[in-house]
Write an enzyme that holds these catalytic residues in place. Sequence first.
Site, mmCIF file in Angstrom:
data_model
loop_
_atom_site.group_PDB
_atom_site.id
_atom_site.type_symbol
_atom_site.label_atom_id
_atom_site.label_comp_id
_atom_site.label_asym_id
_atom_site.label_seq_id
_atom_site.Cartn_x
_atom_site.Cartn_y
_atom_site.Cartn_z
ATOM 1 C CE LYS A 105 -4.488 0.904 0.339
ATOM 2 N NZ LYS A 105 -5.558 -0.028 -0.042
HETATM 3 N N1 GLU Z 1 -7.143 0.177 -3.289
HETATM 4 C C1 GLU Z 1 -7.919 -0.983 -3.596
HETATM 5 C C2 GLU Z 1 -8.007 -1.886 -2.383
HETATM 6 O O1 GLU Z 1 -7.869 -1.454 -1.255
HETATM 7 C C3 GLU Z 1 -7.464 -1.689 -4.858
HETATM 8 C C4 GLU Z 1 -6.060 -2.191 -4.847
HETATM 9 C C5 GLU Z 1 -5.575 -2.698 -6.198
HETATM 10 O O2 GLU Z 1 -6.364 -2.801 -7.114
HETATM 11 O O3 GLU Z 1 -4.377 -2.979 -6.285
HETATM 12 O O4 GLU Z 1 -8.281 -3.041 -2.507
#
Ligand code: GLU
Length: 419
Positions: A105
């Site tokens: 993240k």
């Molecule tokens: N931000 C989204 C999540 O928390 C998508 C992450 C992604 O597609 O890599 O799942």
Amino acid sequence: MSQNSVFEMALEQLNDAARRLNLDASTLRVLSHPERELTVACPVVMDDGRIEVFTGHRVQHSSARGPCKGGIRFHQNVDIDEVRALAMWMTWKCAVVNIPYGGAKGGVQVDVTQLTPNEIRRLTRRFTVGIMPIIGPHSDIPAPDVNTNAETMGWIMDTVSMFQGSTVLDIVTGKSIDLGGSLGRREATGRGVMFNTLELLKRKKINPKKTTVAVQGFGNVGSVSADLLTKEGCRVLAVSDVSGAYYCEAGLPIADMIVYCTTSRNHLLEGFSAPGVSKISNDELLELDVDVLVPAALEKQITIANADRIKADFIVEGANGPTTPEAERLLTQKGKIVVPDILANSGGVVVSYFEWVQSIQSFFWDEDEVNSNLKRVMVNSFKAVWDVHESHGIDMRNAAMLIAVGRVAQAIKQRGIFP
Ligand code: GLU
């Protein structure tokens, strides 16, 4: 546990699952530590010529099952603790739906409402260069999250491509369709929330057309969830964003509200009005007497302070980490069912995976193919979690974690610890 630590919350969930899995202490120790963390200072020349410096982070929690994957958020509350938690949750999310990724993240501590579009673009490009040493199509692939979108992903893709000297489509997912994004990706998280809700209602033999819903948050996840649940016949009584909550006994005109937000200030619902629609507080929304509550905003919205007043029978977590472990224990004791974030909102990363595959192959699917593959993965994943929930007599989060942590632990075992 420190009141403010989201990572402590994530660790508590991991420890619970580890106990149930009889996970050995060594593997638990590995899983408790993010593999890599990078903090970068991002100086940005503001439109008036002064220089502001924003702090950003990228955390890679685990690459045991494949390249790290996870979004980037722009928010004033971002800090390393939060990004660590979100990275760990991505690991479990990718594992529970069995896509070949680890978890990561990123985040920048910034209040985007205080920046102009040009300032946000320069910040995005500078942050991208900051984290460029550790991201890559086969090592760590960013995507949108809170306050970032297809446009942001386009800037990231372009920045990396400028350094590379050629276009690198597979460096991010959640790109616009024009830039090699996938049809259905923008709606995928909300669509996944809808599939999970329908699967749960089916198990409980409840007709969607007789189901009432409240949705906290009207960003990409909340608005699409509310829209698709409405299209399935559910009555969405309330939705909210930072401007407040909106209530209508007969069901809100979600499609109109989405159109309103396309041109409103900061894309907020502020000032929206329609016959029968009244304003309520965010607390009132969370405590409404509805069948399904979809928290689709930020972490720690349902805590020990309000859990006792939650009336919804089912909580489908569109956001990451909206329910604290303490609150969840209380909800479970009261017979409520929480469909955990790592399953409920996994539709986004599942279609991110489809987008990555399409980008690598430079061969693109039509929308039906994307949506039917998403449905298959969601329905199968829900079933797997539900079956463990029933056969082991444990709540759905623990069931999902049992599957997810078990898979990651297996990968670690089979790979071994280097050297
Ligand atoms: N931000 C989204 C999540 O928390 C998508 C992450 C992604 O597609 O890599 O799942």
